[in-house]
Scaffold this motif. Structure first.
Motif, short mmCIF file in Angstrom:
data_model
loop_
_atom_site.label_atom_id
_atom_site.label_comp_id
_atom_site.label_asym_id
_atom_site.label_seq_id
_atom_site.Cartn_x
_atom_site.Cartn_y
_atom_site.Cartn_z
N LEU A 17 -30.43 -23.80 -0.41
CA LEU A 17 -29.24 -23.77 0.45
C LEU A 17 -28.05 -23.17 -0.29
N GLY A 49 -32.83 -14.15 3.67
CA GLY A 49 -33.41 -15.15 4.56
C GLY A 49 -34.91 -15.20 4.44
N ALA A 81 -37.04 -18.41 3.37
CA ALA A 81 -38.08 -18.96 4.25
C ALA A 81 -39.42 -18.99 3.55
N TRP A 139 -39.34 -21.84 0.97
CA TRP A 139 -39.29 -23.13 1.67
C TRP A 139 -40.66 -23.46 2.27
N PHE A 172 -41.89 -22.09 5.29
CA PHE A 172 -41.95 -22.09 6.75
C PHE A 172 -43.17 -21.31 7.21
N MET A 206 -41.51 -21.53 13.17
CA MET A 206 -40.37 -22.07 12.41
C MET A 206 -39.63 -20.95 11.67
N GLY A 207 -40.39 -20.02 11.11
CA GLY A 207 -39.78 -18.92 10.38
C GLY A 207 -38.93 -18.05 11.28
N PHE A 234 -35.81 -19.69 12.05
CA PHE A 234 -34.93 -19.57 10.89
C PHE A 234 -34.24 -18.21 10.88
N TYR A 235 -35.01 -17.16 11.25
CA TYR A 235 -34.42 -15.82 11.30
C TYR A 235 -33.31 -15.76 12.34
N LEU A 251 -31.50 -18.15 13.32
CA LEU A 251 -30.38 -18.91 12.76
C LEU A 251 -29.58 -18.03 11.79
N ILE A 252 -30.30 -17.33 10.91
CA ILE A 252 -29.63 -16.47 9.93
C ILE A 252 -28.81 -15.40 10.65
N TRP A 267 -40.73 -12.75 3.83
CA TRP A 267 -41.15 -14.11 4.19
C TRP A 267 -42.63 -14.31 3.84
#
Lengths: 106, 126
Positions: free
Chosen positions: A48, B47, B51, B54, B56, B60-61, B64-65, B67-68, B110
């Motif tokens: 983060l 990102g 991902a 993390w 993902f 979910m990935g 996340f994209y 969101l980015i 990713w």
């Protein structure tokens, strides 16, 4: 540019460290034969942090937005020529009679 | 009343004329677009790396994209001091442009860890 670039490099280093930690964590999971469900807490915090730093750098480093309105203050630059000393305002047209039509009438 | 309506109509027509011939500095618009393109590509790569680390998988990935990209659009709006009309000719410029191009980079970075792990397993099995 300078500060943003340094922040971006630092964010990249943080992400690299997070990746290294994850690789080690996965290796450990392989030894104890458990499934990977999610990274440990410190890696999440690092991810983060790195994401926030890189987002800031990615927004700050590229060129600033320029106004596209033709009448905005930034777009109203008046350029003067560099050789102002050679500009001539006195020329031979000056001695000619300005009111020529009057002359023709006579 | 009639006069009022007339005034409104003429005002509307004036606005339509404005829309017909938008005058703006194309050079500066190009520069702004380039800046946005750089930012989006860089954020997609970062990102994707996040991902991937993390872990993902699947939908979910992609969430996340999204969101980015939403954060990026918000960042662009903040960078333009929330007066979009001064720097871009439409909202689409900061919300949509470069979305698919960034998706390519995102998916590449990713899935990169998966590829490594999978091929490693493959070699070990061999």
């Amino acid at each position: 540019m300078g500060v943003g670039f340094v922040v971006g490099v630092f964010g990249g280093l943080v992400l690299a460290h997070a990746a290294y930690s994850t690789i080690q964590y996965r290796g450990m999971l392989k030894i104890v034969e458990e499934e990977f469900s999610g990274p440990p807490m410190n890696v999440v915090v690092e991810l983060l942090l790195g994401l926030a730093l890189c987002t800031w750098a990615g927004l700050a480093v590229p060129a600033k937005f320029l106004s596209i309105l033709p009448d905005s203050d930034e777009n109203r630059i008046v350029y003067l020529p560099a050789n102002l000393d050679f500009m001539i305002f006195n020329h031979r047209g000056k001695i000619l009679p300005t009111n020529t039509e009057l002359k023709f009438k006579i | 009343m009639a006069v009022h309506e007339d005034g409104r109509a003429s005002g509307k027509r004036f606005h339509e004329d404005d829309d017909d011939m938008p005058i703006f500095n194309a050079e500066n618009l190009q520069s702004n677009m380039k800046s946005i393109y750089y930012s989006r590509t860089f954020l997609s790569i970062i990102g994707g790396v996040v991902a991937g680390i993390w872990g993902f998988t699947g939908l979910m990935g992609f969430i996340f994209y999204f969101l980015i990209m939403a954060i990026a659009s918000l960042g662009f709006a903040a960078k333009a001091k929330f007066s979009i009309q001064k720097y871009f000719d439409s909202w689409n410029r900061i919300v949509v442009d470069g979305f698919l191009g960034g998706l390519m980079s995102f998916v590449l970075f990713w899935t990169y860890p998966f590829i490594r792990v999978e091929s490693l397993c493959f070699y070990i099995c061999l």
